[in-house]
Scaffold this active site. Structure first.
Site, short mmCIF file in Angstrom:
data_model
loop_
_atom_site.label_atom_id
_atom_site.label_comp_id
_atom_site.label_asym_id
_atom_site.label_seq_id
_atom_site.Cartn_x
_atom_site.Cartn_y
_atom_site.Cartn_z
N GLY A 13 0.79 -1.14 -0.02
CA GLY A 13 -0.10 0.08 0.08
C GLY A 13 0.99 1.14 -0.15
N ASP A 60 5.76 -5.48 16.52
CA ASP A 60 4.54 -5.42 16.50
C ASP A 60 4.33 -3.89 17.28
OD1 ASP A 60 1.79 -5.43 17.36
OD2 ASP A 60 2.26 -7.41 18.64
N SER A 135 -5.63 10.78 7.79
CA SER A 135 -6.81 10.42 6.93
C SER A 135 -7.62 11.35 6.63
CB SER A 135 -7.45 9.06 7.39
OG SER A 135 -8.69 8.81 6.82
N TYR A 148 -11.02 4.45 14.65
CA TYR A 148 -10.13 4.85 13.57
C TYR A 148 -10.16 6.50 13.47
CZ TYR A 148 -7.83 4.99 8.98
OH TYR A 148 -6.84 5.47 7.76
N LYS A 152 -7.08 9.02 14.39
CA LYS A 152 -6.25 9.55 13.10
C LYS A 152 -6.34 11.26 13.46
CE LYS A 152 -4.55 6.61 10.23
NZ LYS A 152 -3.02 6.52 9.91
N PRO A 178 -4.38 11.19 3.32
CA PRO A 178 -4.89 10.70 2.02
C PRO A 178 -6.46 10.65 2.10
CG PRO A 178 -3.52 9.10 3.27
CD PRO A 178 -3.69 10.08 4.32
#
Length: 248
Positions: A13, A60, A135, A148, A152, A178
């Site tokens: 990605g 991780d 985002s 999410y 962000k 993005p």
């Protein structure tokens, strides 16, 4: 002298596109991944073919101790690109505390810990660049779950706070935001929503000023600018690469 760059989430990605896009710029790339040896090896091979020195690091990012260890293994870095993210499509009614905390661990805590790890060296050299990948859902809401979107948004806040803190030391901290980028993660989330690629393309293109579905390579120029010497007067900013996305 080559710039040493750590890119998190570089196996595919946006992260892979940034790595390959910067590989020809006289760089030493540290490519982070988690449990994806074949995918990261393919990206590393493309970067080496373009002329970059490459080291692959596994960690991780949901585990704070592993993030700290990643910073130690990486050593010095001139540029940090916090790209890795935990995508979450879980809506409010089904959102568990574990999902909320796990999303924030990867999307906010890990970028903070890595900035903390590399800032002293950047200060000592009087130069550094940190780029956080946030985002457009922060501005628009969008179909992603609250963990999410909130994480962000927190990353934008972290970007601006670090910019103020580190600016006097010659370190800039900015973000790229993005829009609806066509990635493997987006495709996987679409499956959970019962959408197809054709559905997403049609919905997205209708909501954009530029009716073309964006791909990871569309982010590379913005990142290259933000880490350049010419962007030394720009910090605490968010550059949205979304083809004029209004609503989705």
């Amino acid at each position: 002298m080559p710039k040493r760059i750590l890119i998190t989430g570089a196996r595919r990605g946006i992260g892979a596109a940034i790595a390959v896009g910067l590989a020809a710029d006289d760089t030493e790339l540290l490519l982070h991944h988690l449990a994806a040896p074949d995918e990261i090896a393919a990206v590393a091979a493309r970067c080496r073919a373009a002329g970059a020195k490459v080291e692959v690091l596994e960690a991780d990012l949901s585990d704070a101790a592993d993030v700290v260890a990643l910073g130690e293994r990486a050593g010095a870095a001139d540029i940090l690109v916090n790209n890795a993210a935990r995508a979450s499509d879980v809506r409010l009614d089904g959102l568990s505390l574990h999902e909320w905390q796990a999303t924030f661990a990867v999307n906010v805590t890990a970028p903070m810990l890595l900035a903390q790890a590399f800032a002293p060296g950047m200060r000592e050299r009087g130069w550094g660049r940190i780029v956080n990948v946030t985002s457009a859902t922060v501005r628009l809401g969008g179909p992603s779950g609250p963990s999410y979107v909130s994480s962000k948004a927190a990353l934008v806040g972290l970007t601006r706070s670090l910019a103020r803190t580190l600016g006097p030391d010659g370190i800039t901290v900015n973000a790229v935001s993005p829009g609806a980028i066509k990635t493997e993660s987006e495709a996987e989330l679409a499956v959970t929503r019962g959408e197809t690629d054709v559905d997403i393309d049609a919905i997205t293109e209708a909501a954009q000023a530029i009716p073309r579905r964006l791909v990871p390579d569309d982010l590379v120029a913005a990142v290259r600018f933000l880490i350049s010497a010419g962007a030394g007067g720009m910090t605490g900013q968010v550059i949205e690469v979304g083809a004029g996305l209004v609503y989705r």
